[in-house]
Design an enzyme around this catalytic site. Structure first.
Site, PDB file in Angstrom:
ATOM      1  N   TYR A   1       1.164   9.218  -9.747  1.00 40.14           N
ATOM      2  CA  TYR A   1       1.619  10.594  -9.553  1.00 40.14           C
ATOM      3  C   TYR A   1       3.061  10.812 -10.051  1.00 40.14           C
ATOM      4  O   TYR A   1       3.627  11.879  -9.817  1.00 40.14           O
ATOM      5  CB  TYR A   1       1.573  10.944  -8.056  1.00 40.14           C
TER       6      TYR A   1
ATOM      7  N   ASP B   1       0.861  -1.178   0.000  1.00 33.54           N
ATOM      8  CA  ASP B   1       0.000   0.000   0.000  1.00 33.54           C
ATOM      9  C   ASP B   1       0.894   1.224   0.000  1.00 33.54           C
ATOM     10  O   ASP B   1       1.871   1.299   0.756  1.00 33.54           O
ATOM     11  CB  ASP B   1      -0.960   0.026   1.190  1.00 33.54           C
TER      12      ASP B   1
HETATM   13  P1  ITT Z   1      -3.508  -2.233  -5.289  1.00 33.76           P
HETATM   14  O1  ITT Z   1      -4.212  -1.731  -4.056  1.00 33.76           O
HETATM   15  O2  ITT Z   1      -4.306  -3.238  -6.053  1.00 33.76           O
HETATM   16  O3  ITT Z   1      -2.103  -2.703  -5.020  1.00 33.76           O
HETATM   17  P2  ITT Z   1      -3.660   0.558  -6.098  1.00 33.76           P
HETATM   18  O4  ITT Z   1      -3.309   1.266  -7.371  1.00 33.76           O
HETATM   19  O5  ITT Z   1      -5.049   0.745  -5.548  1.00 33.76           O
HETATM   20  O6  ITT Z   1      -3.331  -0.983  -6.315  1.00 33.76           O
HETATM   21  P3  ITT Z   1      -2.530   1.894  -3.815  1.00 33.76           P
HETATM   22  O7  ITT Z   1      -3.815   1.897  -3.055  1.00 33.76           O
HETATM   23  O8  ITT Z   1      -1.295   1.577  -3.060  1.00 33.76           O
HETATM   24  O9  ITT Z   1      -2.590   0.893  -5.031  1.00 33.76           O
HETATM   25  O10 ITT Z   1      -2.313   3.231  -4.653  1.00 33.76           O
HETATM   26  C1  ITT Z   1      -2.237   4.467  -4.173  1.00 33.76           C
HETATM   27  C2  ITT Z   1      -2.230   5.480  -5.271  1.00 33.76           C
HETATM   28  O11 ITT Z   1      -0.900   5.967  -5.387  1.00 33.76           O
HETATM   29  C3  ITT Z   1      -2.667   5.056  -6.672  1.00 33.76           C
HETATM   30  O12 ITT Z   1      -3.395   6.134  -7.235  1.00 33.76           O
HETATM   31  C4  ITT Z   1      -1.398   4.876  -7.431  1.00 33.76           C
HETATM   32  O13 ITT Z   1      -1.533   5.234  -8.790  1.00 33.76           O
HETATM   33  C5  ITT Z   1      -0.447   5.825  -6.710  1.00 33.76           C
HETATM   34  N1  ITT Z   1       0.892   5.234  -6.675  1.00 33.76           N
HETATM   35  C6  ITT Z   1       1.253   4.084  -6.055  1.00 33.76           C
HETATM   36  N2  ITT Z   1       2.560   3.833  -6.279  1.00 33.76           N
HETATM   37  C7  ITT Z   1       3.017   4.839  -7.053  1.00 33.76           C
HETATM   38  C8  ITT Z   1       4.256   5.132  -7.646  1.00 33.76           C
HETATM   39  O14 ITT Z   1       5.300   4.327  -7.495  1.00 33.76           O
HETATM   40  N3  ITT Z   1       4.377   6.239  -8.378  1.00 33.76           N
HETATM   41  C9  ITT Z   1       3.325   7.073  -8.553  1.00 33.76           C
HETATM   42  N4  ITT Z   1       2.110   6.863  -8.051  1.00 33.76           N
HETATM   43  C10 ITT Z   1       1.945   5.751  -7.300  1.00 33.76           C
END
Ligand code: ITT
Length: 199
Positions: A152, A70
């Site tokens: 992002y 997460d």
């Molecule tokens: P899962 O829960 O299925 O793993 P998700 O995309 O919902 O996938 P998160 O809840 O962790 O995952 O995502 C949080 C947000 O942050 C989501 O909008 C992602 O696009 C963004 N995010 C996560 N990792 C990132 C990264 O390495 N670079 C840029 N944005 C990121």
């Protein structure tokens, strides 16, 4: 022989990044690989809580040892927002363009642009739950730049770089990123001879 472990994510970009970091030793299975198409509810108000929910869901329902990631983008001037709500900042759904647009709007005219990405990985293996955290400091740019990466990445400029994550190769991003750092800790732990991931 490669050992299997499930990565409990529906985010293909995360899967690609972690597969690259893990290299040859681990065979990272996706949720699709195990026949899971669930939209796992992320109801916790912390990254740790949501990572634990996702890993526990797969272990309880499908029986696989697994890990979940997460991630949140914490912006100082916004009191740590979007943080744990990064995926839904502009409303329900996972619309990265809308999330970035809202963040840039909320940062208009703001001088303090300090921010950090934080990843918490929850691993369930051998009956135990373990947590691994990675963080990268940086600033929010005034406009998007670059076409690589996801989420992002076009508006995050890490302190260790002159360009946003979206202008980097995945190897360059992984070398300094929140996920790269959390995954390095995870792999170090999994490398211990006493740990074995089983179905
Ligand atoms: P899962 O829960 O299925 O793993 P998700 O995309 O919902 O996938 P998160 O809840 O962790 O995952 O995502 C949080 C947000 O942050 C989501 O909008 C992602 O696009 C963004 N995010 C996560 N990792 C990132 C990264 O390495 N670079 C840029 N944005 C990121």
């Amino acid at each position: 022989m490669k050992q299997n472990i499930v990565f409990a994510t529906n985010n293909k970009h995360k899967l690609d990044e972690i597969r690259k970091i893990a290299g040859n030793k681990w065979n990272i299975l996706s949720l699709e690989d195990i026949g899971c198409h669930d939209d796992i509810p992320e109801t916790a108000d912390t990254l740790q809580g949501n990572a634990e929910i996702k890993a526990r869901w797969i272990k309880d329902k499908y029986g696989y040892d697994c890990f979940a990631d997460d991630t949140g983008l914490m912006v100082d001037a916004l009191g740590g927002a979007p943080g744990v709500y990064s995926a839904r900042y502009a409303g329900p759904g996972h619309d990265s363009q809308a999330n970035m647009a809202l963040l840039l709007k909320n940062m208009e005219g703001v001088a303090n642009r300090k921010a950090r990405f934080v990843t918490v990985i929850a691993l369930i293996a051998g009956g135990d739950m373990k947590l691994f955290e990675g963080c990268v400091e940086g600033v929010i740019t005034s406009e998007p730049s670059g076409n690589e990466g996801f989420g992002y990445d076009p508006i995050f400029l890490p302190d260790e770089s002159d360009v946003t994550f979206a202008c980097m190769t995945s190897d360059a991003k992984n070398a300094i990123s929140h996920r790269g750092r959390a995954t390095a800790k995870l792999l170090h732990y999994l490398d211990k001879p006493t740990v074995s991931a089983t179905e």
